[in-house]
Design an enzyme around this catalytic site. Structure first.
Site, PDB file in Angstrom:
ATOM      1  N   VAL A  92       5.723  -2.338 -18.387  1.00 34.26           N
ATOM      2  CA  VAL A  92       5.487  -3.672 -18.777  1.00 34.26           C
ATOM      3  C   VAL A  92       6.081  -3.699 -20.519  1.00 34.26           C
ATOM      4  O   VAL A  92       5.146  -3.125 -21.024  1.00 34.26           O
ATOM      5  CB  VAL A  92       4.143  -4.139 -18.691  1.00 34.26           C
ATOM      6  N   CYS A  93       6.839  -4.436 -20.858  1.00 26.89           N
ATOM      7  CA  CYS A  93       7.229  -4.182 -22.295  1.00 26.89           C
ATOM      8  C   CYS A  93       6.604  -5.448 -23.090  1.00 26.89           C
ATOM      9  O   CYS A  93       7.144  -6.664 -22.886  1.00 26.89           O
ATOM     10  CB  CYS A  93       8.792  -4.314 -22.481  1.00 26.89           C
TER      11      CYS A  93
END
Length: 441
Positions: A92-93
């Site tokens: 998850v960026c």
């Protein structure tokens, strides 16, 4: 991990669990608050609408000085990338997590917490997720606009297929005859729980109840999209998608509709089966049977002394796991003169499994689906009095705050929250159903 860190995590979990946000849920095993499971329900009016997206959150000893590690586990076993910032491998960026380089001031600070992380992830689930890709601000050509539409289209399809349908089929043991090598969504495998631990499925009942709430929305979405995308039409690949980090497949809306209807039928069969299971529980004189019998008797006594609300409450065939509520509309309200019969099915696993509530008397109401399913949320999950109060409040509230997550009758909601003329039409249709209710019952 320090006691201070554990207390901080415990408090944050409790605040989310007690909160009124219907789109977030968290849970952990009692023995380890450092490993948390989180569920984000896809926002309305987006391609993620009412999908069930699960994440793991792992806190280090340095929390809250350092951000926890967050991994997406609704990924079709690592084969589906649901967002430019949510990878198929689970990454998850986000700048808040330190997994993406953001602007100054967007990095993690100890003033933030689990809820702010989940809200930040939820914000990625927008109407146009293509805009999360770096360089989107330069995407102005017709080619880019076509890509954006194609990206939204396949996310909508896969949100339904993977996050909703395959999850519920897994919960209900519905075998769709998957081809070899194709794995049904299994959050526990993705979570990599140790072999000696029992399966941990904290959101199983929540997803089942929400499916019943949003069933009409799922069907509506499918009916709209099936006109746009023929079965077998391939998904378009996006410029930013690469090997092992993409969303591949074909549109199969005809199949999705049949599968979603099967799930709905199975859920109704499940709640109906609780009656027989409950009678067995009564015969065995279990504590839950005694508890529900006692709660029923106390609630009946309470409403005998309450002149503000007129209702009848009875046990169907003297079964404490099947309650019938007859609610009489208050004078001087839109419900005046109405007589509404409501069936409440309870599981022998109550309160871990919450009641299924269905209006047997048809009513045109934004909180009651066309099939009679009531959308309500009790404050105290283990207290049936709280459930009864929440049922009454959901039906009687005349000026509710707008919350699309509670609007389970699409036709009624469109009129209720529409123009002044729409609202008049809503009131007329509600009154008509109220007038018809006495004949129905």
């Amino acid at each position: 991990m320090s006691n201070q860190s554990i207390l901080r995590i415990t408090r944050e979990l409790s605040e989310i669990q007690r909160g009124s946000d219907l789109s977030l849920a968290v849970a952990c095993r009692d023995i380890d608050v450092r490993h948390v499971r989180a569920l984000i329900i896809g926002p309305p009016d987006t391609p993620y609408e009412f999908g069930f997206f699960e994440f793991t959150v792992k806190f280090t000893r340095d929390y809250p000085t350092k951000a926890p590690a967050v991994t997406a586990i609704t990924t079709n076993s690592g084969r589906t990338r649901f967002n430019p910032n949510i990878y198929a491998g689970g990454r998850v960026c986000l700048s808040i997590l330190g997994t993406w380089r953001g602007e100054r001031g967007e990095e993690w600070s100890s003033a933030q917490g689990l809820e702010s992380i989940l809200i930040s992830i939820q914000s990625l689930m927008s109407q146009n997720p293509y805009e999360n890709e770096p360089g989107f601000e330069d995407a102005k050509s017709d080619y880019d606009k076509k890509n954006q539409e194609a990206y939204v289209a396949k996310i909508r399809h896969e949100s339904l297929r993977i996050s909703v349908i395959e999850r519920l089929e897994d919960y209900l043991d519905i075998d769709q005859g998957k081809a070899p090598g194709v794995t049904v969504y299994n959050a526990e495998e993705d979570y990599q729980a140790s072999a000696e631990n029992a399966p941990f499925e904290p959101f199983k009942d929540l997803c089942k109840r929400r499916f019943l709430w949003y069933y009409e929305s799922y069907i509506h979405s499918i009916d709209e999209e099936i006109e746009k995308h023929k079965d077998g039409e391939r998904f378009e690949k996006m410029p930013f998608e690469g090997p092992g980090n993409t969303m591949e497949g074909t549109f199969q809306y005809s199949s999705l509709k049949k599968r979603i209807q099967t799930i709905y039928g199975k859920l109704n069969e499940e709640s109906a089966a609780w009656a027989a299971e409950g009678l067995v529980s009564v015969e065995k004189e279990t504590s839950i049977a005694s508890n529900l019998q006692r709660q029923f008797e106390q609630i009946v006594e309470k409403y005998k002394k309450n002149d503000a609300v007129t209702l009848d409450l009875a046990l169907v065939e003297k079964n404490p796991f099947v309650w019938q509520l007859v609610l009489f509309g208050r004078p001087m309200t839109n419900l005046d003169g109405g007589v509404f019969r409501v069936l409440i099915n309870l599981s022998p696993k109550f309160p871990d499994v919450l009641p299924r509530v269905k209006f047997e008397t048809p009513i045109f109401h934004h909180r009651v689906s066309s099939t009679g399913v009531l959308c309500y949320d009790a404050t105290r999950k283990d207290d049936m009095r709280s459930h009864i109060e929440a049922i009454i409040e959901a039906i009687e509230e005349e000026s509710p705050a707008y919350d699309p997550r509670t609007l389970v009758n699409l036709d009624a909601a469109k009129l209720f929250w529409g123009t002044a003329d729409d609202k008049k039409m809503y009131n007329r249709r509600l009154r008509r159903s109220v007038q018809d209710s006495s004949e129905f019952s």
